[in-house]
Design a protein around this motif. Structure first.
Motif, mmCIF file in Angstrom:
data_model
loop_
_atom_site.group_PDB
_atom_site.id
_atom_site.type_symbol
_atom_site.label_atom_id
_atom_site.label_comp_id
_atom_site.label_asym_id
_atom_site.label_seq_id
_atom_site.Cartn_x
_atom_site.Cartn_y
_atom_site.Cartn_z
ATOM 1 N N MET A 221 -38.223 92.761 -79.309
ATOM 2 C CA MET A 221 -37.826 93.949 -78.550
ATOM 3 C C MET A 221 -36.819 93.662 -77.448
ATOM 4 O O MET A 221 -36.366 94.596 -76.777
ATOM 5 C CB MET A 221 -39.079 94.597 -77.924
ATOM 6 N N GLY A 222 -36.493 92.398 -77.226
ATOM 7 C CA GLY A 222 -35.640 92.048 -76.100
ATOM 8 C C GLY A 222 -34.251 92.657 -76.164
ATOM 9 O O GLY A 222 -33.552 92.504 -77.163
ATOM 10 N N ARG A 223 -33.876 93.355 -75.102
ATOM 11 C CA ARG A 223 -32.553 93.972 -75.018
ATOM 12 C C ARG A 223 -31.858 93.605 -73.704
ATOM 13 O O ARG A 223 -30.686 93.264 -73.689
ATOM 14 C CB ARG A 223 -32.665 95.504 -75.111
ATOM 15 N N ARG A 224 -32.621 93.700 -72.603
ATOM 16 C CA ARG A 224 -32.031 93.453 -71.286
ATOM 17 C C ARG A 224 -32.238 91.990 -70.884
ATOM 18 O O ARG A 224 -33.358 91.486 -70.887
ATOM 19 C CB ARG A 224 -32.672 94.372 -70.250
ATOM 20 N N LYS A 225 -31.161 91.315 -70.533
ATOM 21 C CA LYS A 225 -31.225 89.917 -70.145
ATOM 22 C C LYS A 225 -31.910 89.766 -68.793
ATOM 23 O O LYS A 225 -31.626 90.519 -67.861
ATOM 24 C CB LYS A 225 -29.827 89.305 -70.092
ATOM 25 N N ILE B 284 -28.767 81.731 -66.150
ATOM 26 C CA ILE B 284 -29.672 80.583 -66.166
ATOM 27 C C ILE B 284 -30.210 80.320 -67.554
ATOM 28 O O ILE B 284 -30.165 79.198 -68.063
ATOM 29 C CB ILE B 284 -30.853 80.799 -65.187
ATOM 30 N N SER B 285 -30.743 81.371 -68.179
ATOM 31 C CA SER B 285 -31.349 81.245 -69.511
ATOM 32 C C SER B 285 -31.012 82.492 -70.320
ATOM 33 O O SER B 285 -31.739 83.493 -70.258
ATOM 34 C CB SER B 285 -32.869 81.073 -69.380
ATOM 35 N N PRO B 286 -29.914 82.455 -71.071
ATOM 36 C CA PRO B 286 -29.430 83.644 -71.784
ATOM 37 C C PRO B 286 -30.426 84.227 -72.782
ATOM 38 O O PRO B 286 -30.358 85.409 -73.113
ATOM 39 C CB PRO B 286 -28.182 83.121 -72.512
ATOM 40 N N GLY B 287 -31.352 83.432 -73.272
ATOM 41 C CA GLY B 287 -32.290 83.918 -74.280
ATOM 42 C C GLY B 287 -33.455 84.723 -73.731
ATOM 43 O O GLY B 287 -34.138 85.423 -74.483
ATOM 44 N N LYS B 288 -33.688 84.640 -72.434
ATOM 45 C CA LYS B 288 -34.840 85.334 -71.847
ATOM 46 C C LYS B 288 -34.494 86.783 -71.527
ATOM 47 O O LYS B 288 -33.391 87.079 -71.051
ATOM 48 C CB LYS B 288 -35.318 84.598 -70.599
ATOM 49 N N ALA C 9 -41.421 81.899 -63.768
ATOM 50 C CA ALA C 9 -40.518 81.384 -62.742
ATOM 51 C C ALA C 9 -40.325 79.877 -62.910
ATOM 52 O O ALA C 9 -39.213 79.359 -62.746
ATOM 53 C CB ALA C 9 -41.061 81.700 -61.350
ATOM 54 N N GLY C 10 -41.413 79.180 -63.244
ATOM 55 C CA GLY C 10 -41.311 77.745 -63.494
ATOM 56 C C GLY C 10 -40.421 77.438 -64.678
ATOM 57 O O GLY C 10 -39.651 76.467 -64.669
ATOM 58 N N ASP C 11 -40.513 78.269 -65.699
ATOM 59 C CA ASP C 11 -39.656 78.129 -66.874
ATOM 60 C C ASP C 11 -38.193 78.318 -66.493
ATOM 61 O O ASP C 11 -37.310 77.542 -66.911
ATOM 62 C CB ASP C 11 -40.074 79.166 -67.915
ATOM 63 N N LEU C 12 -37.912 79.330 -65.692
ATOM 64 C CA LEU C 12 -36.531 79.592 -65.270
ATOM 65 C C LEU C 12 -35.999 78.460 -64.384
ATOM 66 O O LEU C 12 -34.816 78.102 -64.475
ATOM 67 C CB LEU C 12 -36.462 80.916 -64.512
ATOM 68 N N PHE C 13 -36.861 77.909 -63.551
ATOM 69 C CA PHE C 13 -36.426 76.801 -62.685
ATOM 70 C C PHE C 13 -35.991 75.604 -63.522
ATOM 71 O O PHE C 13 -34.942 75.000 -63.265
ATOM 72 C CB PHE C 13 -37.547 76.397 -61.728
ATOM 73 N N GLU C 14 -36.787 75.267 -64.526
ATOM 74 C CA GLU C 14 -36.413 74.131 -65.366
ATOM 75 C C GLU C 14 -35.147 74.439 -66.162
ATOM 76 O O GLU C 14 -34.309 73.559 -66.377
ATOM 77 C CB GLU C 14 -37.568 73.776 -66.312
ATOM 78 N N SER C 15 -34.997 75.686 -66.599
ATOM 79 C CA SER C 15 -33.778 76.090 -67.313
ATOM 80 C C SER C 15 -32.559 75.938 -66.408
ATOM 81 O O SER C 15 -31.488 75.512 -66.853
ATOM 82 C CB SER C 15 -33.894 77.544 -67.782
ATOM 83 N N TRP C 16 -32.727 76.297 -65.121
ATOM 84 C CA TRP C 16 -31.639 76.129 -64.163
ATOM 85 C C TRP C 16 -31.259 74.658 -64.008
ATOM 86 O O TRP C 16 -30.078 74.309 -63.969
ATOM 87 C CB TRP C 16 -32.042 76.709 -62.811
ATOM 88 N N ARG D 20 -29.337 73.575 -67.090
ATOM 89 C CA ARG D 20 -27.983 74.134 -67.101
ATOM 90 C C ARG D 20 -27.100 73.379 -66.122
ATOM 91 O O ARG D 20 -25.931 73.103 -66.413
ATOM 92 C CB ARG D 20 -28.033 75.619 -66.753
ATOM 93 N N ARG D 21 -27.637 73.042 -64.955
ATOM 94 C CA ARG D 21 -26.859 72.289 -63.979
ATOM 95 C C ARG D 21 -26.509 70.898 -64.521
ATOM 96 O O ARG D 21 -25.401 70.404 -64.288
ATOM 97 C CB ARG D 21 -27.645 72.149 -62.674
ATOM 98 N N ALA D 22 -27.454 70.307 -65.243
ATOM 99 C CA ALA D 22 -27.231 68.968 -65.792
ATOM 100 C C ALA D 22 -26.409 69.000 -67.086
ATOM 101 O O ALA D 22 -25.936 67.954 -67.541
ATOM 102 C CB ALA D 22 -28.566 68.283 -66.054
ATOM 103 N N GLY D 23 -26.273 70.186 -67.684
ATOM 104 C CA GLY D 23 -25.508 70.300 -68.919
ATOM 105 C C GLY D 23 -26.243 69.783 -70.137
ATOM 106 O O GLY D 23 -25.618 69.262 -71.072
ATOM 107 N N VAL D 24 -27.589 69.932 -70.152
ATOM 108 C CA VAL D 24 -28.379 69.482 -71.302
ATOM 109 C C VAL D 24 -29.156 70.665 -71.862
ATOM 110 O O VAL D 24 -29.480 71.614 -71.140
ATOM 111 C CB VAL D 24 -29.359 68.348 -70.920
ATOM 112 N N LYS D 25 -29.449 70.608 -73.159
ATOM 113 C CA LYS D 25 -30.165 71.699 -73.806
ATOM 114 C C LYS D 25 -31.668 71.592 -73.603
ATOM 115 O O LYS D 25 -32.350 72.580 -73.348
ATOM 116 C CB LYS D 25 -29.847 71.723 -75.298
#
Length: 210
Positions: free
Chosen positions: A105-109, A114-118, A160-167, A170-175
């Motif tokens: 159902m995901g439509r709104r980012k 930080i995490s385009p898939g969420k 929030a913890g998930d988003l922090f690790e995603s950040w 992203r800063r480190a440039g790793v998947k």
């Protein structure tokens, strides 16, 4: 479909291993927690390489605090096992609910930079799942009504913890934080939501809320 199958199978194995260690308790659980905390710190240092000494100290705290919290909750009293399982159930249901609702159902980012898939829909799906599963477990095990309120609140911190690790990634440039777990990445990728839930649950227990 193949990616989902690999992700599901790996998740089932991880859940089974975690439950076995949790139920066994004692040294088995302590050694498992220590090993996982060590890998978490290793992955953190790889991501934060070159960011300065403060990040290494922060990584040590990030890995050690939830480990101590889990050990504390497990051995604190007669309801330690049930409360520890509540921690896992809230975290897992948040992750699973967010994943499947977001895909369907995901439509709104939620946080595209930080995490385009969420998605926002995934966020609410995770909160709803944690409320139902965590609340149901708390009632069934007689853990107390405060956990009915804490389940969605802690689910929010898990995301929030998930988003922090995603950040950080992203800063480190790793998947991913690592490649140990097929379909999931590294240990941090799986436990980033557990970190705040474990610490906050231990604090709630210490304060007499649970």
């Amino acid at each position: 479909m193949k990616e989902l199958l690999v992700r599901t199978l790996t998740g089932v194995v991880l859940i089974a291993a975690a439950l076995l260690a949790v139920i066994q308790g004692g040294n088995v659980f302590a050694y498992a927690v220590a090993a996982i905390a060590t890998v978490m710190f290793y992955e953190w240092t790889r991501i934060a390489r070159g960011w300065g000494a403060a990040w290494y100290v922060g990584g040590f705290v990030y890995a050690v605090l939830p480990a101590l919290a889990l050990l504390w909750v497990r051995e604190r009293d007669a309801h330690g096992l049930e409360l520890l399982l509540w921690i896992f159930l809230v975290t897992w249901s948040t992750d699973i609910g967010a994943y499947f609702v977001g895909r369907a159902m995901g439509r709104r980012k939620l946080a595209p930079s930080i995490s385009p898939g969420k998605t926002v829909e995934g966020l609410f799906g995770g909160l709803a799942a944690a409320t139902l599963v965590g609340g149901g477990w708390a009632l069934a095990m007689g853990l107390g009504h405060p956990l009915l309120i804490l389940a969605p609140l802690f689910a929010l911190t898990a995301q929030a913890g998930d988003l922090f690790e995603s950040w950080m990634k992203r800063r480190a440039g790793v998947k991913d934080s690592g490649n140990w777990l097929p379909g999931h990445g590294g240990i941090l990728d799986r436990l980033d939501g557990l970190v705040p839930v474990a610490v906050l649950t231990a604090l709630a227990q210490l304060s007499g809320v649970t």
